[in-house]
Write a protein that holds these residues in place. Structure first.
Motif, short mmCIF file in Angstrom:
data_model
loop_
_atom_site.label_atom_id
_atom_site.label_comp_id
_atom_site.label_asym_id
_atom_site.label_seq_id
_atom_site.Cartn_x
_atom_site.Cartn_y
_atom_site.Cartn_z
N THR A 51 -11.40 -3.80 -6.67
CA THR A 51 -11.26 -2.44 -7.18
C THR A 51 -12.38 -1.53 -6.68
OG1 THR A 51 -10.20 -3.32 -9.19
CG2 THR A 51 -11.00 -1.06 -9.27
N VAL A 52 -13.61 -2.03 -6.75
CA VAL A 52 -14.76 -1.23 -6.32
C VAL A 52 -14.69 -0.96 -4.82
CG1 VAL A 52 -17.27 -1.24 -6.04
CG2 VAL A 52 -16.26 -2.04 -8.18
N SER A 53 -14.35 -1.98 -4.02
CA SER A 53 -14.29 -1.81 -2.57
C SER A 53 -13.19 -0.84 -2.18
CB SER A 53 -14.07 -3.16 -1.88
OG SER A 53 -12.82 -3.72 -2.23
N LEU A 54 -12.06 -0.89 -2.88
CA LEU A 54 -10.97 0.03 -2.57
C LEU A 54 -11.38 1.47 -2.89
CD1 LEU A 54 -8.06 0.48 -1.64
CD2 LEU A 54 -7.32 0.13 -4.02
N ALA A 55 -12.07 1.66 -4.03
CA ALA A 55 -12.53 3.01 -4.40
C ALA A 55 -13.51 3.56 -3.37
CB ALA A 55 -13.18 2.97 -5.79
N ILE A 56 -14.44 2.73 -2.93
CA ILE A 56 -15.41 3.17 -1.92
C ILE A 56 -14.70 3.50 -0.61
CG2 ILE A 56 -17.36 2.43 -0.49
CD1 ILE A 56 -18.31 0.75 -2.85
N ASN A 57 -13.75 2.64 -0.25
CA ASN A 57 -13.01 2.86 0.99
C ASN A 57 -12.22 4.17 0.95
OD1 ASN A 57 -11.94 2.12 3.60
ND2 ASN A 57 -10.05 1.54 2.57
N ILE A 69 2.10 -0.36 -10.07
CA ILE A 69 1.93 0.07 -8.69
C ILE A 69 1.73 1.58 -8.62
CG2 ILE A 69 3.09 0.28 -6.44
CD1 ILE A 69 4.39 -2.44 -7.01
N VAL A 70 2.53 2.33 -9.41
CA VAL A 70 2.39 3.79 -9.43
C VAL A 70 1.02 4.19 -9.96
CG1 VAL A 70 3.24 5.91 -10.50
CG2 VAL A 70 4.86 4.24 -9.64
N VAL A 71 0.57 3.54 -11.03
CA VAL A 71 -0.75 3.85 -11.60
C VAL A 71 -1.85 3.55 -10.58
CG1 VAL A 71 -2.43 3.17 -13.36
CG2 VAL A 71 -0.03 3.49 -13.98
N ALA A 72 -1.74 2.42 -9.88
CA ALA A 72 -2.74 2.06 -8.87
C ALA A 72 -2.78 3.09 -7.75
CB ALA A 72 -2.45 0.67 -8.32
N LEU A 122 -5.38 -1.98 0.26
CA LEU A 122 -4.53 -1.52 -0.85
C LEU A 122 -3.51 -2.60 -1.22
CD1 LEU A 122 -3.47 0.67 -2.78
CD2 LEU A 122 -2.06 1.52 -0.88
N CYS A 123 -2.92 -3.23 -0.22
CA CYS A 123 -1.93 -4.30 -0.47
C CYS A 123 -2.53 -5.44 -1.27
CB CYS A 123 -1.39 -4.84 0.85
SG CYS A 123 -0.38 -3.70 1.79
N ILE A 124 -3.71 -5.88 -0.83
CA ILE A 124 -4.35 -7.00 -1.52
C ILE A 124 -4.67 -6.64 -2.97
CG2 ILE A 124 -6.43 -8.44 -1.59
CD1 ILE A 124 -6.51 -8.32 1.44
N THR A 125 -5.19 -5.42 -3.17
CA THR A 125 -5.56 -5.00 -4.52
C THR A 125 -4.35 -4.90 -5.43
OG1 THR A 125 -7.40 -3.72 -3.56
CG2 THR A 125 -6.79 -3.24 -5.84
N PRO A 132 -1.96 -17.92 -4.08
CA PRO A 132 -2.77 -17.48 -2.92
C PRO A 132 -2.06 -16.46 -2.05
CG PRO A 132 -1.77 -19.60 -2.47
CD PRO A 132 -1.39 -19.27 -3.88
N LEU A 133 -0.85 -16.07 -2.41
CA LEU A 133 -0.08 -15.17 -1.55
C LEU A 133 -0.65 -13.75 -1.50
CD1 LEU A 133 3.63 -16.20 -2.25
CD2 LEU A 133 2.07 -17.00 -0.49
N PHE A 134 -1.56 -13.42 -2.41
CA PHE A 134 -2.16 -12.08 -2.34
C PHE A 134 -3.03 -11.94 -1.09
CE2 PHE A 134 -5.49 -14.46 -4.48
CZ PHE A 134 -6.67 -13.92 -3.97
#
Length: 346
Positions: free
Chosen positions: A53-59, A178-181, A284-287, A300-302
């Motif tokens: 979550t933190v890495s996605l926000a920074i990105n 997904i919409v919220v994310a 984004l996909c992974i998150t 492990p599919l994430f």
């Protein structure tokens, strides 16, 4: 017999498995179950979620720092290139993901993983690859911006449409999550745009600092995932997933270039749209996969988007090599040179 049927039950249809954080996920391949046991402790699981979550926000803030309001307005006033790019992005990739899921006869959970990857918007990696391929950087950045904004509606809509082909997924895909994310990631992206608009000097500093922070977070997350999942990470390296990961970016690059060629765009724009089409926002996909699905379901599919990212980088590298070879060995036009000499006074 009853015990055997319970062991082979689909985790999507088992409500109890959705509530279990430290669980067993059995899977040997994309379309078969059993044998591979996966277990991740709740502490490691939560730590990975926080880091993602933190890495996605920074990105996303860093991505917003690359966007300029004036350039976005310029392309929106002449939206031909952007419209073609969006058509390729949200037309080619989701359909490719659906067709590959059907061709390889994926299980329901494997199919939704591939579909989410195919329906996701483009990311900052496409901007880097467009730059390396001598593409139109303004178009690339505007395309990334527009695809991120449109993802708020397009990604859930496309998932809903293509999940019709998998009856078991109708009530299992967490559309609201997904919409919220997607909505939440637009906030840091907007912050980045504001920083770049009002404090452009600070945006350059932030991009440099964020790159270092991202590298540390990715390294720590990788170690935690390796410890938590262990050898079960090999699930996403099965021949089925490797084949899908190789075909999806190839299809995206190819059809992105073909579609833009049909509309007679410039060569730089064609290369840009090819990159924007084939490159998905892997982070984004992974998150989304990690936070929207319980570990009991996703296992492990994430990590599948990481395999996809590897192939999209390798294939983009091949395209860069071909471009360099073409530019180096293409015959020079002698007509212009001779005409210049003829124009000189004798």
């Amino acid at each position: 017999m009853e015990a055997g049927s319970d062991l082979g039950a689909d985790p999507l249809s088992d409500p109890d498995s959705w509530q279990n954080d430290s669980v067993w996920f059995n899977m040997t391949d994309a379309n078969s179950t059993s044998v591979h046991a996966v277990m991740m402790s709740p502490a490691i699981n939560k730590a990975v979620n926080i880091f993602l979550t933190v890495s996605l926000a920074i990105n996303m803030v860093s991505l917003g720092c690359t966007m300029e309001v004036a350039k976005i307005k310029h392309h929106l006033m002449k939206p031909k290139g952007v419209a073609i790019a969006l058509l390729a992005q949200y037309g080619v990739m989701p359909l490719s993901a659906f067709c590959l899921a059907k061709v390889f006869r994926l299980s329901e959970i494997a199919a939704v993983v591939v579909l989410i990857c195919g329906c996701s918007p483009g990311g900052s990696l496409s901007n880097v690859l467009a730059l390396l391929l001598q593409g139109d950087m303004n178009l690339s950045i505007v395309m990334t911006s527009c695809s991120m904004i449109l993802a708020l509606g397009m990604m859930p809509l496309l998932l809903f449409i293509y999940c019709q082909g998998f009856p078991e997924l109708q009530k299992s895909v967490p559309y609201l999550d997904i919409v919220v994310a997607l909505f939440l990631i637009l906030i840091p992206c907007g912050i980045g745009i504001l920083i770049n608009h009002y404090r452009p000097q600070n945006s350059k500093i932030f991009k440099r600092v964020s790159a270092a922070i991202m590298a540390v977070i990715i390294m720590v997350s990788g170690i935690l995932v390796s410890v938590g999942i262990g050898g079960s990470i090999l699930t996403v390296l099965s021949p089925t997933f490797m084949s899908i990961s190789a075909l999806m970016p190839f299809i995206g690059y190819s059809f992105g270039y073909i579609i833009s060629s049909i509309f007679r765009l410039k060569q730089a724009e064609r290369r840009t749209i090819a990159m924007e089409t084939g490159c998905q926002n892997v982070q984004l996909c992974i998150t989304i996969l990690k936070l929207s699905f319980p570990l009991a379901t996703i296992g492990p599919l994430f990590l599948f988007p990481m395999v996809y990212a590897s192939f999209q980088l390798m294939e983009a590298g091949v395209l860069m090599a071909l471009l360099i070879c073409y530019q180096r060995f293409k015959p020079k036009k002698k007509g212009r040179n001779t005409s210049r000499f003829n124009a000189l006074p004798s």
